[in-house]
Design a protein around this motif. Structure first.
Motif, mmCIF file in Angstrom:
data_model
loop_
_atom_site.group_PDB
_atom_site.id
_atom_site.type_symbol
_atom_site.label_atom_id
_atom_site.label_comp_id
_atom_site.label_asym_id
_atom_site.label_seq_id
_atom_site.Cartn_x
_atom_site.Cartn_y
_atom_site.Cartn_z
ATOM 1 N N ALA A 135 -7.763 -41.477 -15.754
ATOM 2 C CA ALA A 135 -8.416 -40.183 -15.942
ATOM 3 C C ALA A 135 -7.635 -39.060 -15.258
ATOM 4 N N GLN A 136 -6.934 -39.380 -14.166
ATOM 5 C CA GLN A 136 -6.126 -38.379 -13.460
ATOM 6 C C GLN A 136 -4.786 -38.108 -14.139
ATOM 7 N N ASP A 137 -4.374 -39.004 -15.008
ATOM 8 C CA ASP A 137 -3.016 -38.946 -15.540
ATOM 9 C C ASP A 137 -2.726 -37.641 -16.267
ATOM 10 N N GLY A 138 -3.716 -37.110 -16.967
ATOM 11 C CA GLY A 138 -3.498 -35.858 -17.677
ATOM 12 C C GLY A 138 -3.148 -34.717 -16.750
ATOM 13 N N TRP A 139 -3.873 -34.625 -15.622
ATOM 14 C CA TRP A 139 -3.595 -33.541 -14.667
ATOM 15 C C TRP A 139 -2.231 -33.728 -14.009
ATOM 16 N N ILE A 140 -1.882 -34.982 -13.723
ATOM 17 C CA ILE A 140 -0.593 -35.253 -13.075
ATOM 18 C C ILE A 140 0.565 -34.941 -14.020
ATOM 19 N N ARG A 141 0.489 -35.411 -15.247
ATOM 20 C CA ARG A 141 1.576 -35.188 -16.206
ATOM 21 C C ARG A 141 1.707 -33.712 -16.565
ATOM 22 N N THR A 142 0.575 -33.023 -16.667
ATOM 23 C CA THR A 142 0.628 -31.597 -16.965
ATOM 24 C C THR A 142 1.331 -30.831 -15.850
ATOM 25 N N THR A 143 0.983 -31.148 -14.612
ATOM 26 C CA THR A 143 1.630 -30.507 -13.471
ATOM 27 C C THR A 143 3.129 -30.774 -13.462
ATOM 28 N N SER A 144 3.496 -32.025 -13.712
ATOM 29 C CA SER A 144 4.906 -32.406 -13.708
ATOM 30 C C SER A 144 5.673 -31.727 -14.838
ATOM 31 N N PHE A 149 3.178 -24.529 -9.827
ATOM 32 C CA PHE A 149 2.942 -25.799 -9.151
ATOM 33 C C PHE A 149 1.731 -25.714 -8.218
ATOM 34 N N ARG A 150 1.658 -24.668 -7.447
ATOM 35 C CA ARG A 150 0.529 -24.506 -6.532
ATOM 36 C C ARG A 150 -0.794 -24.420 -7.293
ATOM 37 N N LEU A 151 -0.802 -23.647 -8.372
ATOM 38 C CA LEU A 151 -2.024 -23.478 -9.147
ATOM 39 C C LEU A 151 -2.455 -24.798 -9.772
ATOM 40 N N PHE A 152 -1.520 -25.535 -10.340
ATOM 41 C CA PHE A 152 -1.847 -26.801 -10.980
ATOM 42 C C PHE A 152 -2.362 -27.818 -9.961
ATOM 43 N N THR A 153 -1.749 -27.860 -8.790
ATOM 44 C CA THR A 153 -2.191 -28.786 -7.750
ATOM 45 C C THR A 153 -3.616 -28.478 -7.304
ATOM 46 N N LEU A 154 -3.920 -27.201 -7.137
ATOM 47 C CA LEU A 154 -5.268 -26.798 -6.737
ATOM 48 C C LEU A 154 -6.293 -27.168 -7.802
ATOM 49 N N LEU A 155 -5.981 -26.895 -9.060
ATOM 50 C CA LEU A 155 -6.904 -27.215 -10.144
ATOM 51 C C LEU A 155 -7.116 -28.722 -10.273
ATOM 52 N N ALA A 156 -6.043 -29.499 -10.166
ATOM 53 C CA ALA A 156 -6.160 -30.950 -10.275
ATOM 54 C C ALA A 156 -7.032 -31.522 -9.162
ATOM 55 N N SER A 157 -6.830 -31.051 -7.953
ATOM 56 C CA SER A 157 -7.623 -31.537 -6.820
ATOM 57 C C SER A 157 -9.097 -31.197 -6.990
ATOM 58 N N ALA A 158 -9.379 -30.005 -7.527
ATOM 59 C CA ALA A 158 -10.764 -29.586 -7.726
ATOM 60 C C ALA A 158 -11.455 -30.444 -8.785
ATOM 61 N N ILE A 169 -12.426 -41.763 -1.753
ATOM 62 C CA ILE A 169 -11.332 -41.364 -0.858
ATOM 63 C C ILE A 169 -9.981 -41.662 -1.510
ATOM 64 N N HIS A 170 -9.906 -42.815 -2.140
ATOM 65 C CA HIS A 170 -8.642 -43.238 -2.745
ATOM 66 C C HIS A 170 -8.190 -42.278 -3.846
ATOM 67 N N THR A 171 -9.089 -41.929 -4.752
ATOM 68 C CA THR A 171 -8.696 -41.078 -5.872
ATOM 69 C C THR A 171 -8.323 -39.667 -5.422
ATOM 70 N N GLN A 172 -9.025 -39.144 -4.406
ATOM 71 C CA GLN A 172 -8.715 -37.795 -3.936
ATOM 72 C C GLN A 172 -7.347 -37.740 -3.262
ATOM 73 N N THR A 173 -7.051 -38.722 -2.438
ATOM 74 C CA THR A 173 -5.743 -38.748 -1.785
ATOM 75 C C THR A 173 -4.632 -39.101 -2.775
ATOM 76 N N ARG A 174 -4.965 -39.827 -3.823
ATOM 77 C CA ARG A 174 -3.958 -40.213 -4.815
ATOM 78 C C ARG A 174 -3.437 -38.995 -5.570
ATOM 79 N N ILE A 175 -4.334 -38.142 -6.052
ATOM 80 C CA ILE A 175 -3.890 -36.981 -6.825
ATOM 81 C C ILE A 175 -3.039 -36.052 -5.967
ATOM 82 N N LEU A 176 -3.387 -35.930 -4.700
ATOM 83 C CA LEU A 176 -2.612 -35.070 -3.811
ATOM 84 C C LEU A 176 -1.232 -35.660 -3.526
ATOM 85 N N SER A 177 -1.175 -36.955 -3.243
ATOM 86 C CA SER A 177 0.111 -37.572 -2.887
ATOM 87 C C SER A 177 1.069 -37.602 -4.069
#
Length: 569
Positions: free
Chosen positions: A358-367, A385-394, A433-441
């Protein structure tokens, strides 16, 4: 969508690379025969402008990426991210979870779920991690090509990425023959080890189709066909995958063999759909046929680029992802753990995979967007990059709220075994906890490899997982130093990656905060245009050295560009 008109690599227009050089020599000879030694710059400029015109036709066909703007970035994030997230969720998120659910409602559910968990660990570690790492080659070069206006290089990149991946994977395919013996030697019960062998030997053909599927999907998505990826995943994931899993695992009770055959059928179907979509959109030549005058399939320079992008990604997978997969093996070594608890651990890992999809779309879009803007050398790349990271984390934070609220219902859905449900309920909350730290890392990490810092980041990943996360997890989960509670030890084992991901995110974002994004853009842009080096060298051989003439000396520019032709000294 309007297709580009027969795009070619630079300096292959009209007569090809050799033709350009011959024309330059003829014009030099004509200039030498005149006493004035004047340069007919108008005619020469027209010749040199041919590659630029070729790139302009490519851009006018819809391949020119728009510059940074906050409104466009938000639209891009949700427009592409939702489509890609649904694609991943429907492809490798929901179907495997449904397969685990079907396995949890069979007669011998605990054994089957444990066997699928062990089979997943072996297959992912010995096959999928290297495959995904090598897919990073196309995943990194495609966006840079689009940003630099060099979509004409995509067919050759695609061919090279698939061919080299298949060649390198041959020894690992052979290793699957011995998977059951190796897993049993590592402490897996004999009945589960036998199931692993059956599963992984069948999955070799699936792996070949996965290499084709992943690289072709990357080309489609980078050319702007993200919704096609969603369509493919819906047809093959929800339709074929779940249908085949229901019949082979739940209805006909074929166990791990049924699970492997279902995956094989899905991958064959996905490649078939990609082929049909390529015909429908008229993309056969743009995706699979290299233009006349393209570089060779395996030039030494490009093989080095492949290895420089793939090797760090593979090493990074083994530095981080490998530890996540070994959590199931760690659970098996907890003193006093039961088969039901092991099954619960396997289910936890599968749920995590679905959430990761489910996170893959946000990660690939940012990349993709970040690399495209860097390829364009757009100064807004840092802001995007900053904007995409903030939106993905939210977005992930909102989804975690629902996960926490409905965790009891999730536990009841995945198994008919009350003991498995009880054990899963004790560890499922760790997923938030795992999913939140995963998207950030991950968002803090993906730029290191395309910026030629792969080995450095692999070392950082190794430290975070092997010297920080794993020792803490092992001390709590595999000893009695801190607790004798099996549930607490299970939490420590599945929480190992969360600990490492926190450290990775902190280090990664600090590095990116100090990054010179303009210099980073130069690296991405130059890689997208590195095929020009061959012609540059040829031109240098023809006439870079000063020529003694009756008139003023003439010099041929080593790399002709618009406005850079034969100049008078």
């Amino acid at each position: 969508m309007v297709e580009a008109s027969d795009a070619r690599t630079p300096f292959a227009a009209a007569e090809g690379q050799g033709g350009v050089c011959r024309r330059l020599v003829r014009r030099l000879s004509r200039r030498c025969s005149t006493s004035a030694g004047l340069v007919d710059t108008a005619e020469t400029s027209a010749d040199m402008a041919a590659p630029a015109a070729e790139r302009q036709r490519s851009a006018s066909a819809g391949e020119e990426a728009p510059p940074y703007s906050a409104r466009h970035e938000i639209e891009y994030f949700f427009g592409k991210g939702i489509a890609l997230g649904l694609s991943s969720l429907l492809n490798w998120g929901i179907p495997p979870l449904v397969a685990m659910i079907f396995a949890g409602h069979t007669a011998n559910s605990a054994q089957l779920q444990a066997s699928l968990g062990y089979g997943r660990v072996w297959y992912n570690c010995t096959v999928l991690m290297p495959c995904v790492g090598m897919m990073g080659y196309c995943g990194n070069v495609f966006p840079g090509c689009i940003g630099a206006g060099r979509a004409d290089r995509i067919p050759r990149y695609l061919q090279r990425g698939i061919a080299l991946s298949l060649l390198i994977m041959i020894p690992l395919f052979v290793l699957q023959i011995f998977s059951d013996h190796i897993m049993h030697a590592l402490g897996v019960p004999q009945v589960n080890a036998h199931d692993v062998g059956v599963y992984c030997r069948l999955m070799v053909i699936t792996a070949i189709m996965t290499i084709l599927d992943g690289n072709i999907e990357s080309a489609f998505v980078n050319l702007g066909y993200a919704r096609s990826a969603t369509l493919n995943s819906f047809v093959c994931g929800i339709g074929i995958d779940i249908g085949a899993t229901f019949l082979l695992i739940y209805k006909w009770d074929m166990g791990v063999e049924g699970a492997a055959l279902a995956q094989l059928g899905v991958k064959v179907a996905r490649v078939t759909v990609w082929a049909a979509l390529a015909v429908y959109y008229g993309l056969i030549r743009k995706l699979f046929v290299a233009p006349a005058g393209s570089e060779k399939l395996f030039p030494r320079r490009e093989v080095k680029v492949f290895l420089s992008l793939a090797a760090p990604q593979i090493l990074s997978n083994f530095a981080g992802w490998f530890i996540f997969e070994l959590q199931v093996m760690a659970l098996a070594n907890i003193e006093g753990i039961t088969q039901d608890a092991l099954a619960a651990g396997a289910v936890w890992v599968q749920i995590e995979s679905s959430l990761a999809a489910a996170q893959d779309g946000w990660i690939r879009t940012t990349s993709m967007r970040s690399l495209v803007l860097l390829g364009k050398q757009d100064p807004g790349a840092r802001k995007a990059f900053r904007l995409f990271t903030l939106l993905a984390s939210a977005v992930v934070a909102v989804s975690n709220i629902f996960l926490f609220i409905f965790q009891d219902g999730l536990c009841k859905m995945v198994s008919n075994d009350e003991a498995v449900r009880e054990w899963l309920g004790k560890i499922v909350w760790v997923l938030t906890i795992h999913t939140q730290t995963r998207i950030l890392s991950i968002n803090a990490s993906f730029l290191f490899i395309p910026l030629e810092k792969g080995i450095f980041w692999t070392s950082v990943t190794f430290v975070c997982f092997y010297l920080i996360g794993s020792p803490i997890s092992a001390a709590v989960g595999l000893t009695d130093w801190f607790t004798t509670s099996v549930a607490t030890k299970m939490i420590a084992c599945v929480g190992a990656t969360s600990i490492a991901q926190i450290a990775l995110a902190l280090l990664g974002f600090e590095y990116l905060r100090r990054l010179d994004w303009l210099s980073a853009g130069d690296i991405i842009n130059q890689r997208a245009n590195n095929d020009k080096q061959d012609l540059s060298a040829s031109l240098m051989d023809v006439g870079q050295q000063p020529m003694e003439l009756s008139g003023p000396a003439l010099i041929v520019a080593a790399y002709p560009t618009e406005g850079s032709t034969i100049v008078e000294i």
